[in-house]
Design a protein around this motif. Structure first.
Motif, short mmCIF file in Angstrom:
data_model
loop_
_atom_site.label_atom_id
_atom_site.label_comp_id
_atom_site.label_asym_id
_atom_site.label_seq_id
_atom_site.Cartn_x
_atom_site.Cartn_y
_atom_site.Cartn_z
N VAL A 149 1.02 -1.26 0.07
CA VAL A 149 0.17 0.05 -0.02
C VAL A 149 1.07 1.37 -0.06
CG1 VAL A 149 -1.70 -0.99 1.22
CG2 VAL A 149 -0.13 -0.07 2.49
N GLU A 150 0.51 2.23 -0.36
CA GLU A 150 1.18 3.75 -0.27
C GLU A 150 1.26 3.82 1.07
OE1 GLU A 150 -0.58 6.61 -2.96
OE2 GLU A 150 -1.62 5.18 -4.15
N PRO A 151 2.27 4.73 1.45
CA PRO A 151 2.16 5.34 2.74
C PRO A 151 0.98 6.13 3.12
CG PRO A 151 4.34 5.54 1.73
CD PRO A 151 3.49 4.80 0.62
N ASN A 152 0.57 6.12 4.35
CA ASN A 152 -0.67 7.00 4.52
C ASN A 152 -1.90 6.81 3.84
OD1 ASN A 152 0.76 8.01 6.78
ND2 ASN A 152 1.54 9.36 5.12
N ASP A 153 -2.03 5.73 2.93
CA ASP A 153 -3.19 5.26 2.16
C ASP A 153 -4.39 5.21 2.81
OD1 ASP A 153 -4.16 4.76 -0.64
OD2 ASP A 153 -4.77 2.89 0.26
N SER A 154 -4.50 4.87 4.10
CA SER A 154 -5.63 4.86 4.69
C SER A 154 -5.53 5.56 5.87
CB SER A 154 -6.29 3.54 4.91
OG SER A 154 -5.11 2.83 5.46
N GLN A 155 -4.22 6.14 6.30
CA GLN A 155 -4.08 6.73 7.58
C GLN A 155 -4.63 6.10 8.99
OE1 GLN A 155 -5.60 10.49 6.40
NE2 GLN A 155 -4.28 10.69 4.96
N LEU A 156 -4.52 4.75 8.82
CA LEU A 156 -4.71 4.20 10.18
C LEU A 156 -4.20 4.52 11.31
CD1 LEU A 156 -6.56 1.68 11.18
CD2 LEU A 156 -4.66 0.25 10.76
N GLN A 157 -4.85 4.92 12.30
CA GLN A 157 -4.21 5.23 13.59
C GLN A 157 -4.93 4.76 15.00
OE1 GLN A 157 -4.16 9.66 13.78
NE2 GLN A 157 -3.15 9.80 11.98
N VAL A 158 -4.33 4.34 15.98
CA VAL A 158 -4.90 3.94 16.99
C VAL A 158 -4.36 4.61 18.26
CG1 VAL A 158 -3.34 1.73 17.29
CG2 VAL A 158 -5.36 1.58 18.33
N PHE A 159 -5.48 4.92 19.17
CA PHE A 159 -4.98 5.68 20.32
C PHE A 159 -5.99 5.32 21.62
CE2 PHE A 159 -7.47 8.48 17.71
CZ PHE A 159 -8.25 8.83 18.47
N PRO A 160 -5.63 5.38 22.68
CA PRO A 160 -4.18 5.37 23.02
C PRO A 160 -3.54 4.08 22.84
CG PRO A 160 -5.55 5.08 25.15
CD PRO A 160 -6.47 5.29 24.12
N ASN A 161 -2.23 4.00 23.06
CA ASN A 161 -1.45 2.74 22.48
C ASN A 161 -0.06 2.83 23.23
OD1 ASN A 161 -0.70 0.21 21.50
ND2 ASN A 161 -0.40 1.03 19.40
N PRO A 162 0.08 2.00 24.17
CA PRO A 162 -0.80 0.87 24.90
C PRO A 162 -2.14 1.45 25.58
CG PRO A 162 1.64 1.23 25.74
CD PRO A 162 1.47 2.34 24.82
N THR A 209 -5.55 -0.09 28.02
CA THR A 209 -6.06 -1.25 28.97
C THR A 209 -7.09 -2.14 28.25
OG1 THR A 209 -7.87 0.15 29.48
CG2 THR A 209 -5.81 0.20 30.94
N GLY A 210 -7.17 -2.02 26.94
CA GLY A 210 -8.07 -2.46 26.05
C GLY A 210 -9.27 -1.52 25.62
N LEU A 211 -9.33 -0.45 25.97
CA LEU A 211 -10.47 0.58 25.41
C LEU A 211 -9.48 1.46 24.70
CD1 LEU A 211 -12.56 1.46 28.36
CD2 LEU A 211 -13.18 0.17 26.33
N PHE A 212 -9.82 1.40 23.19
CA PHE A 212 -9.07 2.30 22.45
C PHE A 212 -9.95 2.78 21.20
CE2 PHE A 212 -7.94 -2.04 20.93
CZ PHE A 212 -8.20 -1.92 19.69
N THR A 213 -9.42 3.74 20.40
CA THR A 213 -10.16 4.15 19.31
C THR A 213 -9.28 4.13 18.20
OG1 THR A 213 -11.18 5.87 20.56
CG2 THR A 213 -11.06 6.51 18.43
N ALA A 214 -9.81 3.44 16.94
CA ALA A 214 -9.31 3.22 15.82
C ALA A 214 -9.84 4.21 14.65
CB ALA A 214 -9.28 1.79 15.18
N THR A 215 -8.97 4.93 13.92
CA THR A 215 -9.42 6.00 12.81
C THR A 215 -8.65 5.55 11.68
OG1 THR A 215 -7.65 7.64 13.45
CG2 THR A 215 -9.93 7.90 14.75
N TYR A 216 -9.46 5.96 10.69
CA TYR A 216 -8.65 5.67 9.27
C TYR A 216 -9.68 6.46 8.27
CZ TYR A 216 -12.33 2.46 8.69
OH TYR A 216 -13.54 1.45 8.66
#
Length: 93
Positions: A4-17, A19-26
């Motif tokens: 894939v091209e860099p940043n093709d979908s801009q997948l991000q996850v936070f917070p990381n690490p 406790t199991g609750l996190f947000t994924a954006t793309y």
């Protein structure tokens, strides 16, 4: 092809690490089918997050509750028509 091209979908996850609750954006450039899942390092699916169609150019956000999974390293995998993007996710309990 997995490339894939860099940043093709801009997948991000936070917070990381987390406790199991996190947000994924793309954001994907082209409308189409998308699969977002949390995988174990061996490639098995630990938790499906989203399977469906998204509109190109619109930011997507998923609140994920993975607190029932054992602590460890997982792979957040976004699959689209143009390829895959993977982010390591560390879950600490």
């Amino acid at each position: 092809s997995e490339a894939v091209e860099p940043n093709d979908s801009q997948l991000q996850v936070f917070p990381n690490p987390s406790t199991g609750l996190f947000t994924a954006t793309y954001l994907v450039r082209q409308s189409g089918s998308v699969s977002l899942q949390l995988q174990r390092p061996d490639g098995r699916t630990a938790m499906p997050i989203f399977n469906g169609t998204v509109a190109g150019g619109t930011a997507q956000r998923h609140e994920v509750d993975a607190r029932l999974l054992p602590a460890g390293t997982y792979l957040l995998t976004l699959s689209t028509a143009t390829g895959k993007q993977v982010r390591k996710v560390l879950i600490n309990q």
